[in-house]
Design a protein around this motif. Sequence first.
Motif, PDB file in Angstrom:
ATOM      1  N   GLU A  82       0.803  -1.224   0.000  1.00 51.95           N
ATOM      2  CA  GLU A  82       0.000   0.000   0.000  1.00 51.95           C
ATOM      3  C   GLU A  82       0.837   1.275   0.000  1.00 51.95           C
ATOM      4  OE1 GLU A  82      -2.836  -0.161   3.162  1.00 51.95           O
ATOM      5  OE2 GLU A  82      -3.820  -1.926   2.328  1.00 51.95           O
ATOM      6  N   GLN A  83       1.790   1.403   0.915  1.00 53.23           N
ATOM      7  CA  GLN A  83       2.545   2.652   1.003  1.00 53.23           C
ATOM      8  C   GLN A  83       3.357   2.939  -0.262  1.00 53.23           C
ATOM      9  OE1 GLN A  83       4.914   3.330   4.472  1.00 53.23           O
ATOM     10  NE2 GLN A  83       5.572   5.319   3.769  1.00 53.23           N
ATOM     11  N   PRO A  84       4.179   1.996  -0.741  1.00 50.29           N
ATOM     12  CA  PRO A  84       4.906   2.312  -1.978  1.00 50.29           C
ATOM     13  C   PRO A  84       3.972   2.484  -3.180  1.00 50.29           C
ATOM     14  CG  PRO A  84       5.414   0.075  -1.245  1.00 50.29           C
ATOM     15  CD  PRO A  84       4.587   0.709  -0.184  1.00 50.29           C
ATOM     16  N   GLY A  85       2.890   1.756  -3.198  1.00 47.59           N
ATOM     17  CA  GLY A  85       1.936   1.879  -4.306  1.00 47.59           C
ATOM     18  C   GLY A  85       1.285   3.250  -4.344  1.00 47.59           C
ATOM     19  N   PHE A  86       0.743   3.675  -3.205  1.00 43.06           N
ATOM     20  CA  PHE A  86       0.089   4.983  -3.166  1.00 43.06           C
ATOM     21  C   PHE A  86       1.094   6.123  -3.299  1.00 43.06           C
ATOM     22  CE2 PHE A  86      -3.518   2.625  -1.277  1.00 43.06           C
ATOM     23  CZ  PHE A  86      -4.482   3.032  -2.183  1.00 43.06           C
ATOM     24  N   THR A  87       2.309   5.938  -2.807  1.00 42.31           N
ATOM     25  CA  THR A  87       3.335   6.961  -2.983  1.00 42.31           C
ATOM     26  C   THR A  87       3.625   7.150  -4.464  1.00 42.31           C
ATOM     27  OG1 THR A  87       4.325   6.537  -0.827  1.00 42.31           O
ATOM     28  CG2 THR A  87       5.724   7.597  -2.470  1.00 42.31           C
ATOM     29  N   GLN A  88       3.722   6.048  -5.210  1.00 43.96           N
ATOM     30  CA  GLN A  88       3.967   6.145  -6.659  1.00 43.96           C
ATOM     31  C   GLN A  88       2.785   6.793  -7.371  1.00 43.96           C
ATOM     32  OE1 GLN A  88       6.935   5.605  -8.088  1.00 43.96           O
ATOM     33  NE2 GLN A  88       5.971   6.586  -9.837  1.00 43.96           N
ATOM     34  N   VAL A  89       1.571   6.471  -6.940  1.00 44.87           N
ATOM     35  CA  VAL A  89       0.384   7.110  -7.522  1.00 44.87           C
ATOM     36  C   VAL A  89       0.454   8.617  -7.314  1.00 44.87           C
ATOM     37  CG1 VAL A  89      -2.116   7.398  -7.268  1.00 44.87           C
ATOM     38  CG2 VAL A  89      -1.138   5.103  -7.370  1.00 44.87           C
ATOM     39  N   LEU A  90       0.741   9.049  -6.095  1.00 42.36           N
ATOM     40  CA  LEU A  90       0.813  10.480  -5.799  1.00 42.36           C
ATOM     41  C   LEU A  90       1.927  11.169  -6.584  1.00 42.36           C
ATOM     42  CD1 LEU A  90       0.172  10.396  -1.958  1.00 42.36           C
ATOM     43  CD2 LEU A  90      -1.407  11.154  -3.747  1.00 42.36           C
ATOM     44  N   LYS A  91       3.071  10.528  -6.689  1.00 45.51           N
ATOM     45  CA  LYS A  91       4.173  11.101  -7.473  1.00 45.51           C
ATOM     46  C   LYS A  91       3.779  11.253  -8.939  1.00 45.51           C
ATOM     47  CE  LYS A  91       8.172   9.596  -4.786  1.00 45.51           C
ATOM     48  NZ  LYS A  91       9.395   8.778  -4.784  1.00 45.51           N
ATOM     49  N   THR A  92       3.123  10.246  -9.469  1.00 45.89           N
ATOM     50  CA  THR A  92       2.687  10.276 -10.867  1.00 45.89           C
ATOM     51  C   THR A  92       1.682  11.401 -11.098  1.00 45.89           C
ATOM     52  OG1 THR A  92       3.050   7.899 -11.101  1.00 45.89           O
ATOM     53  CG2 THR A  92       1.593   8.939 -12.714  1.00 45.89           C
ATOM     54  N   LEU A  93       0.682  11.495 -10.223  1.00 48.39           N
ATOM     55  CA  LEU A  93      -0.324  12.550 -10.358  1.00 48.39           C
ATOM     56  C   LEU A  93       0.305  13.923 -10.195  1.00 48.39           C
ATOM     57  CD1 LEU A  93      -3.339  10.971  -8.454  1.00 48.39           C
ATOM     58  CD2 LEU A  93      -2.953  11.077 -10.920  1.00 48.39           C
TER      59      LEU A  93
END
Length: 87
Positions: free
Chosen positions: A61-72
């Motif tokens: 969850e944490q690395p996944g959502f961090t990557q989502v936020l970075k991408t957005l």
Amino acid sequence: MYFSTNTTPCTLLILVRLKGAGKSFIGKTLEKSLPIKFVLIESIFLDVIQKCPHLQGSDLEQPGFTQVLKTLDYLALTHPVLCIEST
């Protein structure tokens, strides 16, 4: 935790519905018809899984959502409207 220094205004449209309900179709149609960038959240998570196959469940969850936020965050610099889809 993810912190952004991006101060560029951006509108975020979120398509949420059951699998197979047409979210991707709607997002792709919006992207073709309007100045909107469509982002598939699931594909970002799949990239994280490929890079870190040992992560599962809550560890993902944490690395996944961090990557989502970075991408957005990155896309918001050049796209005033983003559209994401998720189940």
